[in-house]
Write a protein that holds these residues in place. Structure first.
Motif: not given
Length: 407
Positions: A21-50
């Motif tokens: 998403a970031v690569a597309l929008k950075s290179s072509a700002p005029h394109l509309g980019v929408t990210v749809i995710d099944a996980a509830p907001a904020g769940v990614w903060r619980n990822d303890t992996r590296a």
């Protein structure tokens, strides 16, 4: 563009989906980019992996404006050591060592905590105006003459010219698109956890090839290391359910005491390991990236970096085609992406499969042969240099972003 239409929908807000998403929008700002995710907001903060971020991927993240916020907490890998032994062996001879730099001052990889990586990508996405829809699984999509309609959440819908599936190795969207996979289970699971230790690691990563599978020790900031510990699935399931005393005793037997007393931080989890390769990466107005396209054994630490290659290649394909006025969702445009990425992916999948079969056993003749091979590589600096650049993801045919160039 109204609220019911966009140009590109990305299903999945993991690292590869966000990087795309970031690569597309950075290179072509005029394109509309929408990210749809099944996980509830904020769940990614619980990822303890590296994750290990190869040099090419860090160059891409730098070009996207994310790396500078990650770098203070990223641990460079200054040295890589490979051993081959049995668990009970009192001595583990080192068969192969790699200097960690590919260029003066540039390590071949850094270890980065997943939540920091995701936070940086999300912060950049917000600044670029990428639309987020979270806690809303995609239920299906229908092709139209000039686009497609994606159904998600509570029977809501959004029209787009292209749908990109970044929804993981068990991708539902891949199945909806009718894309078949080559798949087999290894009968192994990877135990992932973080370990604190008394003494500094000095940026040294270690890969111990043990009969049940590789035991990788990867340095993190401070006196901490990330472990990817491969065991037969039944043993891995048993170990993560054991009490702390038993688990710590098994860990100490494999880790050793060279870094002093050990302490497991946070949860320990086991993930089944398999090889999954999509037979196709594209359909009309549909493309796979990351684990949705390929899931490989972690023996070479290349899974996430393969996904970043997908993100860079697909973004470059779409942006170049858009500048020429072509239909970014057409099969003719997407075929360039598939041709670019499929051979490299199959090659890496086969390589990791062979390495796992070669090293995850205790056959005496095979052990002698592989140890001879490791020793031979150790004595050939040019060959070692080639391997380290491959691990760093550096190639003249790599997408521009991975070479630190703008699209």
């Amino acid at each position: 563009m109204d609220a019911t239409r966009t140009d590109i929908i990305i299903a999945g807000a993991g690292y590869v989906g966000m990087a795309t998403a970031v690569a597309l929008k950075s290179s072509a700002p005029h394109l509309g980019v929408t990210v749809i995710d099944a996980a509830p907001a904020g769940v990614w903060r619980n990822d303890t992996r590296a994750s290990a971020i190869a040099a090419a991927a860090s160059r891409m993240l730098d070009k996207l404006g994310c790396w500078q916020s990650i770098l203070p907490e990223a641990q460079p890998i200054n040295e890589m050591v490979v051993t081959d032994s049995r668990t009970a062996d009192p001595v583990r001879p080192v068969f192969l060592t790699f200097d960690g730099e590919i260029e003066p001052g540039e390590p071949f990889a850094h270890m980065v905590e997943n939540r920091l990586l995701n936070a940086s990508l999300r912060e950049k996405a917000d600044k670029l105006g990428i639309v987020f829809i979270e806690g809303a699984p995609v239920h299906g999509f229908e092709q139209g003459d000039n686009g497609l309609t994606v159904r998600y959440g509570d029977e809501e819908s959004l029209q787009a010219r292209l749908l990109i599936a970044a929804d993981g190795v068990k991708s539902r969207l891949r199945d909806m698109a009718g894309i078949k996979t080559v798949n087999w289970e290894y009968g192994q699971s990877g135990i992932v956890c973080t370990v604190a230790h008394e003494r500094p690691h000095n940026g040294r990563a270690e890969e111990h090839f043990l009969p049940a599978g590789p035991f990788a020790v990867l340095p993190l900031k401070g006196n901490r290391s990330s472990l990817v510990w491969t065991e037969r699935t039944a043993d891995a399931d048993r170990l993560v359910k054991e009490d702390e005393f038993v688990f710590d005793a098994e860990l100490e037997q494999r880790f050793g005491l060279k870094l002093g007393e050990l302490r497991v931080e946070g949860a320990r989890k086991a993930f089944p390991l398999s090889l999954t390769l999509a037979r196709d990466f594209i359909k009309p107005r549909f493309a796979l990236v990351g684990d949705a396209a390929h899931g490989i054994h972690p023996i070479a630490g290349q899974g996430l970096n393969l996904g970043f290659k997908d993100a860079a290649a697909l973004a470059e394909t779409i942006v170049d085609s858009d500048r020429l006025g072509l239909d970014i969702g057409s099969i003719a445009v997407l075929e360039r992406y598939q041709t670019w990425r499929r051979f490299d992916t199959v090659q890496m999948g086969v390589t990791t499969d062979v390495l796992n079969r070669l090293f995850s056993n205790d056959n005496v003749p095979i052990r002698a042969l592989r140890d001879f091979g490791l020793g031979l590589v150790e004595r050939m600096p040019r060959l070692k240099g080639f391997f380290i650049r491959q691990a760093a993801g550096l190639s003249p045919t790599a997408p521009k972003l991975l070479q630190g160039q703008s699209i």
